[in-house]
Design an enzyme around this catalytic site. Structure first.
Site, mmCIF file in Angstrom:
data_model
loop_
_atom_site.group_PDB
_atom_site.id
_atom_site.type_symbol
_atom_site.label_atom_id
_atom_site.label_comp_id
_atom_site.label_asym_id
_atom_site.label_seq_id
_atom_site.Cartn_x
_atom_site.Cartn_y
_atom_site.Cartn_z
ATOM 1 C CE LYS A 180 -22.131 77.432 -23.307
ATOM 2 N NZ LYS A 180 -20.934 77.839 -22.564
ATOM 3 N NE ARG A 198 -15.665 70.723 -16.469
ATOM 4 C CZ ARG A 198 -15.091 71.838 -16.031
ATOM 5 N NH1 ARG A 198 -14.654 71.910 -14.784
ATOM 6 N NH2 ARG A 198 -14.982 72.880 -16.814
#
Ligand code: BES
Ligand code: MN
Ligand code: ZN
Length: 482
Positions: free
Chosen positions: A259, A333
């Site tokens: 990020k 996920r």
């Protein structure tokens, strides 16, 4: 915060700030009427008017606007209690008296809950805070028509406030302090409430075939953990349980798909789902809920490293389905895939609800007040939405279109872990759906609500909100106990 319920005419302790809850348009008398006339106070929700050294008792009187009297319900009482506390917390006085004329036990206790939620602070790392910046109020008295009945009705709400505080503490902790094993250790301490807790480490998860979860933690020196919490409170000990699963990414750097530096510190909150599931189990045990419930946490740290997983890697999940990891930043996920599969495989629950700070896209869709709800079951979704309204934790349902599954097809594996930019929150949910094995299931994407910057809700101090604990507690209480 010490909470008491008292009769409306109970004598005031020295150094008390009185907060009088006032409806819109409600007339005042004497000097107070003049004070109102000299201000813009109308009694609208959230307004307050401070009167120093008022005639007739108390060291300070604050009028707290509660809106229209017809619309004054439990939630409004809670906000009034919270606004009362916020108005006087820095006054220097030690006691707050919340005046709620003729309050029923429900209204009085919800006002007290509002105070408990509003007075939360995470200040353990402040060593030099000036005394005048610290809240002074340590005791709250709420007036009630029947103070004994209010006191008798309060324990479940006190348990709820304790649980929300516990969640907020977990979510607020920085990632150097709260890594997976430390998170698991703190959960283990909840055995004192009567919860059964098991902690699985990496070898146990490897033996179960949890390649999807383990791939995420592979770049971290911190060991990944899977925590299983059980509360057996149903009158039938063999009653089928309800189950809750939380994303617990103690820090999300993005991994090799790293990020940007700006704002990355916010990713210490990426365990907000696991925090909420822990808080839910805390309150179920704390109020001895008549339900069998399972709470599962997938705890990992997502780091870039020589051993980290790479974009393009293929992992095999516990379900047997293979996943091409296109973006290592779509890690939540991957964690939930194995946690959900494990949950349904081992416990065969009535339903599963997962909570996860899953996608930035949910903030784009819904802003910072609503969480997203995705479900393969209308009854479960409606129960969640109903509880959301009653507890003031806003939730909005989004669809799970079959056709969008195309976006998560991989050329070399059963699935890929990202679906591109269109409908990013939906394709994330569709991914999770592949791991619920057809069970009734709902996914709450709480990336938008797990923490608040510059909060405008009186019960939510800035920072970790504890979103989800109240909503799920309410749903269990209203629909699944007995
Ligand atoms: N933890 C983030 C989601 C998130 C973003 C939470 C901002 C709170 C605020 C999640 O793991 C993530 O990085 N998601 C990616 C998915 C993408 C790579 C498909 C995202 O939302 O950008
Ligand atoms: Mn991520
Ligand atoms: Zn994440």
């Amino acid at each position: 915060m010490e909470i008491e319920f008292v009769a409306a005419d109970a004598p005031l302790a020295p150094r008390t700030a009185v907060a009088r809850v006032v409806f819109e348009g409600q007339a005042q008398e004497g000097a107070l009427a003049r004070a109102v006339a000299a201000s813009r106070f109308t009694g609208a929700k959230g307004q307050t008017l401070d009167v120093l050294a008022p005639e007739g008792g108390g060291d300070r009187l604050v009028l707290v606007g509660a809106g229209k009297s017809e619309a004054f319900d439990a939630l409004a009482a809670e906000h009034a209690g919270a606004s009362a506390y916020n108005a006087v917390k820095l006054s220097g006085l030690e006691t707050l008296r919340v005046e709620l004329p003729g309050a029923s036990p429900e209204i009085a206790t919800r006002a007290a809950l509002g105070v408990r939620l509003a007075c939360y602070r995470f200040d353990k790392y402040r060593t030099k805070e000036a005394a005048e910046k610290k809240p002074s109020v340590v005791k709250t008295q709420v007036t009630a028509a029947d103070a004994d009945a209010a006191l008798a009705a309060f324990p479940p709400l006190a348990a709820l406030a304790d649980a929300v505080s516990f969640t907020r503490d977990l979510v607020s902790e920085p990632a150097n302090i709260l890594y997976p094993a430390e998170f698991a250790r703190r959960v283990k301490e909840l055995e004192r409430l009567g919860l059964e807790i098991e902690v699985l480490g990496e070898p146990e998860m490897a033996a179960l075939g949890m390649g999807s979860l383990l791939g995420v933690g592979q770049g971290s020196i911190r060991e990944s953990q899977l925590v299983v919490m059980r509360w057996n409170g149903a009158s039938d000990p063999n009653a089928q349980p309800v189950a809750f699963v939380g994303k617990g990414v103690c820090f999300d750097t993005g991994g090799i798909s790293i990020k940007p530096a700006d704002g990355m510190e916010d990713m210490k909150w990426d365990m907000g789902g696991a925090g909420a599931v822990t808080g839910l189990m805390h309150v179920l045990a704390g109020r001895k809920a008549k339900v069998n419930a399972i709470g599962i946490l997938g705890l990992v740290e997502n780091m870039p490293d020589g051993n980290a997983q790479r974009p393009g890697d293929v992992v095999t999940s516990m379900s047997g389905q293979t996943i091409e990891v296109i973006n290592t930043d779509a890690e939540g996920r991957l964690v939930l895939a194995d946690a959900l599969w494990y949950c349904q495989d081992r416990f065969k629950p009535r339903f599963m609800v997962d909570l996860a700070t899953l996608t930035g896209a949910i903030i784009i869709s819904l802003g910072n007040d609503y969480a997203g709800c995705f479900s393969n079951n209308d009854e479960l979704a409606n129960n969640l939405l109903d509880a959301s309204g009653k507890e003031g934790e806003p939730l909005w349902r989004l669809p799970l279109p079959e056709a969008y599954n195309k976006q998560i097809e991989s050329p070399i594996a059963d699935l890929k872990n990202t679906g591109g930019r269109p409908a990013g929150s939906i394709t994330a949910a569709l991914f999770l759906q592949k791991f619920v094995n057809g069970l009734p299931w709902a996914h709450l994407d709480i990336a938008s609500t797990a923490w608040k910057k510059g909060s405008t809700v009186p019960t939510l101090p800035e920072g970790a909100t504890g979103y989800g604990v109240r909503l799920l507690n309410r749903m269990v209480q209203d629909r699944y106990e007995g």
